[in-house]
Design a protein around this motif. Sequence first.
Motif, PDB file in Angstrom:
ATOM      1  N   ASN A 160       0.826  -1.210   0.000  1.00 54.71           N
ATOM      2  CA  ASN A 160       0.000   0.000   0.000  1.00 54.71           C
ATOM      3  C   ASN A 160       0.859   1.258   0.000  1.00 54.71           C
ATOM      4  N   VAL A 161       1.968   1.231   0.716  1.00 57.80           N
ATOM      5  CA  VAL A 161       2.876   2.378   0.720  1.00 57.80           C
ATOM      6  C   VAL A 161       3.435   2.618  -0.682  1.00 57.80           C
ATOM      7  N   PHE A 162       3.737   1.535  -1.404  1.00 53.75           N
ATOM      8  CA  PHE A 162       4.192   1.673  -2.788  1.00 53.75           C
ATOM      9  C   PHE A 162       3.164   2.431  -3.620  1.00 53.75           C
TER      10      PHE A 162
ATOM     11  N   ALA B 128      -5.105   4.955  -3.114  1.00 49.14           N
ATOM     12  CA  ALA B 128      -3.929   4.093  -2.988  1.00 49.14           C
ATOM     13  C   ALA B 128      -4.026   3.183  -1.769  1.00 49.14           C
ATOM     14  N   LEU B 129      -4.693   3.634  -0.732  1.00 51.89           N
ATOM     15  CA  LEU B 129      -4.868   2.804   0.458  1.00 51.89           C
ATOM     16  C   LEU B 129      -5.996   1.786   0.295  1.00 51.89           C
ATOM     17  N   ASP B 130      -6.713   1.871  -0.827  1.00 54.22           N
ATOM     18  CA  ASP B 130      -7.783   0.919  -1.104  1.00 54.22           C
ATOM     19  C   ASP B 130      -7.304  -0.096  -2.143  1.00 54.22           C
ATOM     20  N   MET B 131      -7.446   0.193  -3.415  1.00 56.81           N
ATOM     21  CA  MET B 131      -6.977  -0.638  -4.526  1.00 56.81           C
ATOM     22  C   MET B 131      -7.592  -2.039  -4.510  1.00 56.81           C
TER      23      MET B 131
ATOM     24  N   ASN C 111       1.447 -15.865  -4.766  1.00 58.88           N
ATOM     25  CA  ASN C 111       2.291 -15.980  -3.575  1.00 58.88           C
ATOM     26  C   ASN C 111       2.286 -14.697  -2.744  1.00 58.88           C
ATOM     27  N   HIS C 112       1.097 -14.075  -2.610  1.00 56.69           N
ATOM     28  CA  HIS C 112       0.898 -12.853  -1.821  1.00 56.69           C
ATOM     29  C   HIS C 112       1.682 -11.655  -2.377  1.00 56.69           C
ATOM     30  N   ALA C 113       2.084 -11.712  -3.661  1.00 57.07           N
ATOM     31  CA  ALA C 113       2.894 -10.640  -4.238  1.00 57.07           C
ATOM     32  C   ALA C 113       2.092  -9.357  -4.424  1.00 57.07           C
ATOM     33  N   SER C 114       0.771  -9.441  -4.534  1.00 59.27           N
ATOM     34  CA  SER C 114      -0.066  -8.252  -4.713  1.00 59.27           C
ATOM     35  C   SER C 114      -0.977  -8.021  -3.514  1.00 59.27           C
ATOM     36  N   GLU C 115      -0.645  -8.628  -2.391  1.00 57.40           N
ATOM     37  CA  GLU C 115      -1.484  -8.495  -1.193  1.00 57.40           C
ATOM     38  C   GLU C 115      -1.468  -7.052  -0.700  1.00 57.40           C
ATOM     39  N   ILE C 116      -2.643  -6.530  -0.393  1.00 56.35           N
ATOM     40  CA  ILE C 116      -2.782  -5.193   0.182  1.00 56.35           C
ATOM     41  C   ILE C 116      -3.631  -5.296   1.440  1.00 56.35           C
ATOM     42  N   PHE C 117      -3.719  -4.190   2.161  1.00 55.78           N
ATOM     43  CA  PHE C 117      -4.437  -4.202   3.435  1.00 55.78           C
ATOM     44  C   PHE C 117      -5.875  -4.674   3.252  1.00 55.78           C
ATOM     45  N   ALA C 118      -6.557  -4.169   2.223  1.00 55.40           N
ATOM     46  CA  ALA C 118      -7.967  -4.501   2.036  1.00 55.40           C
ATOM     47  C   ALA C 118      -8.166  -5.971   1.690  1.00 55.40           C
ATOM     48  N   SER C 119      -7.252  -6.556   0.905  1.00 56.38           N
ATOM     49  CA  SER C 119      -7.395  -7.964   0.541  1.00 56.38           C
ATOM     50  C   SER C 119      -7.139  -8.861   1.751  1.00 56.38           C
ATOM     51  N   VAL C 120      -6.178  -8.502   2.585  1.00 61.16           N
ATOM     52  CA  VAL C 120      -5.931  -9.271   3.807  1.00 61.16           C
ATOM     53  C   VAL C 120      -7.136  -9.168   4.739  1.00 61.16           C
ATOM     54  N   LEU C 121      -7.702  -7.973   4.835  1.00 56.34           N
ATOM     55  CA  LEU C 121      -8.879  -7.762   5.685  1.00 56.34           C
ATOM     56  C   LEU C 121     -10.030  -8.645   5.223  1.00 56.34           C
ATOM     57  N   ASN C 122     -10.286  -8.657   3.910  1.00 60.61           N
ATOM     58  CA  ASN C 122     -11.376  -9.460   3.371  1.00 60.61           C
ATOM     59  C   ASN C 122     -11.143 -10.949   3.628  1.00 60.61           C
TER      60      ASN C 122
ATOM     61  N   PHE D 141     -13.612 -11.846  12.412  1.00 59.02           N
ATOM     62  CA  PHE D 141     -14.147 -10.515  12.150  1.00 59.02           C
ATOM     63  C   PHE D 141     -13.613  -9.476  13.127  1.00 59.02           C
ATOM     64  N   GLY D 142     -13.359  -9.865  14.361  1.00 62.00           N
ATOM     65  CA  GLY D 142     -12.804  -8.915  15.326  1.00 62.00           C
ATOM     66  C   GLY D 142     -11.436  -8.429  14.893  1.00 62.00           C
ATOM     67  N   TYR D 143     -10.597  -9.343  14.469  1.00 64.47           N
ATOM     68  CA  TYR D 143      -9.263  -8.983  13.992  1.00 64.47           C
ATOM     69  C   TYR D 143      -9.345  -8.169  12.710  1.00 64.47           C
ATOM     70  N   ALA D 144     -10.272  -8.526  11.820  1.00 60.48           N
ATOM     71  CA  ALA D 144     -10.453  -7.774  10.579  1.00 60.48           C
ATOM     72  C   ALA D 144     -10.928  -6.343  10.873  1.00 60.48           C
ATOM     73  N   CYS D 145     -11.799  -6.185  11.861  1.00 63.55           N
ATOM     74  CA  CYS D 145     -12.249  -4.835  12.233  1.00 63.55           C
ATOM     75  C   CYS D 145     -11.081  -4.003  12.758  1.00 63.55           C
ATOM     76  N   ALA D 146     -10.179  -4.643  13.476  1.00 61.80           N
ATOM     77  CA  ALA D 146      -8.989  -3.929  13.950  1.00 61.80           C
ATOM     78  C   ALA D 146      -8.145  -3.449  12.778  1.00 61.80           C
ATOM     79  N   MET D 147      -8.029  -4.269  11.742  1.00 64.06           N
ATOM     80  CA  MET D 147      -7.317  -3.837  10.531  1.00 64.06           C
ATOM     81  C   MET D 147      -7.990  -2.620   9.911  1.00 64.06           C
ATOM     82  N   GLY D 148      -9.318  -2.685   9.799  1.00 60.13           N
ATOM     83  CA  GLY D 148     -10.044  -1.578   9.199  1.00 60.13           C
ATOM     84  C   GLY D 148      -9.907  -0.291   9.998  1.00 60.13           C
ATOM     85  N   VAL D 149      -9.994  -0.381  11.307  1.00 55.08           N
ATOM     86  CA  VAL D 149      -9.851   0.804  12.161  1.00 55.08           C
ATOM     87  C   VAL D 149      -8.438   1.371  12.051  1.00 55.08           C
ATOM     88  N   ALA D 150      -7.437   0.493  12.055  1.00 57.47           N
ATOM     89  CA  ALA D 150      -6.050   0.946  11.934  1.00 57.47           C
ATOM     90  C   ALA D 150      -5.824   1.650  10.597  1.00 57.47           C
TER      91      ALA D 150
END
Length: 313
Positions: free
Chosen positions: A70-72, A243-246, A261-272, A281-290
């Motif tokens: 995501n930073v990229f 850029a933080l979505d994608m 092999n997780h080469a295009s993994e982003i925050f939103a895909s990991v959350l989903n 879902f609790g851990y995923a909500c923490a990702m979303g809040v962060a």
Amino acid sequence: MRHGVARFVTGFLALPVALYLFYVVWPFVQAAGYSLTDWGGYSDRQQFVGLDNYVRLFSDELIRKAFWHNVFFLVTLPLFTIALALFLAFLLNVGGREDRAGIRGVLGSGLYKIIFFFPQVLSLVVVAVMWQQIYRADGQGLINGVLMKVGLVDPDNPIAFTNDPEPFLGVPAVLWWLLLIAVWSGAGFYMVLFSAAMQSIPKDVFEAAILDGAGRFHTFFRITLPLLRDTVSVAWIYLGFIALDMYALVFVMTPSQGGPNHASEIFASVLNFTAFQKGQFGYACAMGVALAIFALLLAAAQLKITRRERIEY
């Protein structure tokens, strides 16, 4: 009199504000609450775990990888999109020849604006599906098919595009191909945005600079760009959020929605994946809040850095 106006405004806004609070603000509050639990999403059972989910984020290797991806995008997407949009807007507004009417854009600038803006009328998912066919890693793909016809690509070894996890300039190649799509689809909108801002600048300013001997290069960097600073700042913030979505591009374009092999993994895909595949879902909500907190801090820092007195002209 003022009391009557206040009562009218309050009555007029009460329903929209109530709907906004219920459908927009309340889900955010719920997500923040669930992020403090181990809720599985499909039952009422949930145990309060405090900040454990947030502590877990810092030790999650996949989260770190997704964050740097995501930073990229956060660095490259605004940079390339704004640079291309500024270049096109400058050409279409003041890049043509001089005549008795003053400075003009290039010939056919109105038609070019429509063509460049066209991707904006398409859904991002439609754009992704279209580019999925362009990027096909066989002879049926547009790019590979053309390159095979002219003999630049071996039919037995086509370009992998979004299936390529190998690094290019230290970044997985798949991310560069996704970046190309994002820039292509977004540059037209910001070109129109910058064109509107340029048209508000009096043409006399450009003509005076040219009469003083300034070339187009100096005119752009010493007049146009400084006067567009506020517009560019807003565009940078919007593109930062994108850029933080994608997520749509990654979901449609990449294998396994984040591969290979997780080469295009982003925050939103990991959350989903964490929420709907692992049932955490609790851990995923923490990702979303962060992610939301990071985005707000980034926007606040951007506005603080670019703040200046308004220029009148």
